[in-house]
Design an enzyme around this catalytic site. Sequence first.
Site, short mmCIF file in Angstrom:
data_model
loop_
_atom_site.label_atom_id
_atom_site.label_comp_id
_atom_site.label_asym_id
_atom_site.label_seq_id
_atom_site.Cartn_x
_atom_site.Cartn_y
_atom_site.Cartn_z
N TRP A 139 0.67 -1.22 0.07
CA TRP A 139 0.00 0.04 0.08
C TRP A 139 0.89 1.48 -0.05
O TRP A 139 0.84 2.15 -0.63
CB TRP A 139 -1.14 -0.06 1.13
CG TRP A 139 -2.18 -1.20 1.08
CD1 TRP A 139 -2.19 -2.24 1.88
CD2 TRP A 139 -3.05 -1.25 0.01
NE1 TRP A 139 -3.09 -2.91 1.25
CE2 TRP A 139 -3.75 -2.35 0.28
CE3 TRP A 139 -3.45 -0.46 -1.31
CZ2 TRP A 139 -4.90 -3.01 -0.46
CZ3 TRP A 139 -4.41 -1.03 -2.08
CH2 TRP A 139 -5.11 -2.17 -1.70
N ASP A 152 -1.70 6.51 6.11
CA ASP A 152 -2.83 5.60 5.81
C ASP A 152 -3.06 4.72 6.99
O ASP A 152 -1.96 3.87 7.27
CB ASP A 152 -2.20 4.94 4.62
CG ASP A 152 -3.08 3.88 4.18
OD1 ASP A 152 -4.14 3.84 4.65
OD2 ASP A 152 -2.68 3.29 3.32
N LYS A 167 -12.39 -1.42 6.56
CA LYS A 167 -11.54 -2.62 7.23
C LYS A 167 -12.04 -2.45 8.88
O LYS A 167 -12.29 -3.29 9.34
CB LYS A 167 -9.85 -2.17 7.05
CG LYS A 167 -9.56 -1.91 5.73
CD LYS A 167 -8.80 -3.25 5.05
CE LYS A 167 -8.74 -3.39 3.77
NZ LYS A 167 -7.67 -2.38 3.17
#
Length: 361
Positions: free
Chosen positions: A103, A172, A196
């Site tokens: 990511w 993030d 999530k």
Amino acid sequence: MTNRIHNFSAGPSALPTEVMKEIQENLLSYKGSGMSVMEMSHRGDLFMEIIEEARMRIKRLYNLSEAYEVLFVHGGASLQFAMIPMNFIGEGQTADYIETGIWSTKAIAEARIQNKGVRVAASSKDREFTCIPKAFALSPDAPFVHITTNNTVRGTQWHALPETGSVPLIADMSSDILSRPLDVSRFGMIYGGAQKNMGPSGTAVVILRKDMVEKIPAGLPTMLSYRTYVEKESMFNTPATFPVYAISLVTKWLEETMGGLKAMEEINTRKAEKLYAAMDEDDFYCGTAEKESRSLMNITFRIRNHDLEPVFIEEALKAGMAGLKGHKSVGGLRASIYNAVSENSVDALCAFMGDFKRKNR
Ligand SMILES: *Cc1c(COP(=O)(O)O)cnc(C)c1O
């Protein structure tokens, strides 16, 4: 009600059953309106209350000062990868990114696509992202330092934040947002896709310090400027109304049922410790992240005899446990144990791991 499975999916992932029931009870008629939240105007009083509640609860959970805004932005975490350099890397500036997994690699790539100044200040790529880098030199002139607090694929997590001095930290936090208390004052911006740990997919939550807004250049497309979301309170166009509604309920559950982030952290720590203990008992299983970088949210492991992994996944499913397959890029096994995954589900998985080991030695 149909039986709920023990859901270890990495995302979209388990939501609290209490929240799902509340959604179900109000699905056809929200607060006696005769309409679903899906069917009502985003400018009406009922929805305005919902979005305000979601914002207020996030502010309270993180103890946010007046200096921070809570925004809802379409496009998930991945759109933030593109918006962050667009909004915050000015002409001639170079931002520091710490690369800890796929990511962060994607976040870096989005800045490079725009020919922005990007420096990879540290990377654990040479260790196949199995740890968080310990030594790095950050530039005092960078407009920000970007980190990924929890690396969903490899199962690593920052346990102490990097010192960035007066340089704002941007994080993030898609896979560990609202999982534990956080000193937000260290951050210029925090963001995460909702799916999530906060709700269904369809929106990202962005926590933005107000002084960051002043740095945003004019001339960006309206929907790609954070200024628009601040000025229009995330309502320049239709926000993702149903996901925002679910976030308001999940954050209510976090505050009122779970007792806030400190209590949630204790439960999350206990859950992770149980799973790591089951994995570390002997050499049948083996963890894939280095011990001091292990995540409390995504527990990644292998069976020493890799051939048994598909059998493990299949038998676990028969025993009522889903979502245990590792990310396609790395294989192996992964149990994602976000806030909504109960300690009871973790106990069931630990017991299954013990049984599976005894049968397959
Ligand atoms: C899942 C995930 C993403 C991608 O989120 P989208 O909302 O699908 O764009 C980004 N970063 C991390 C750490 C993730 O876990």
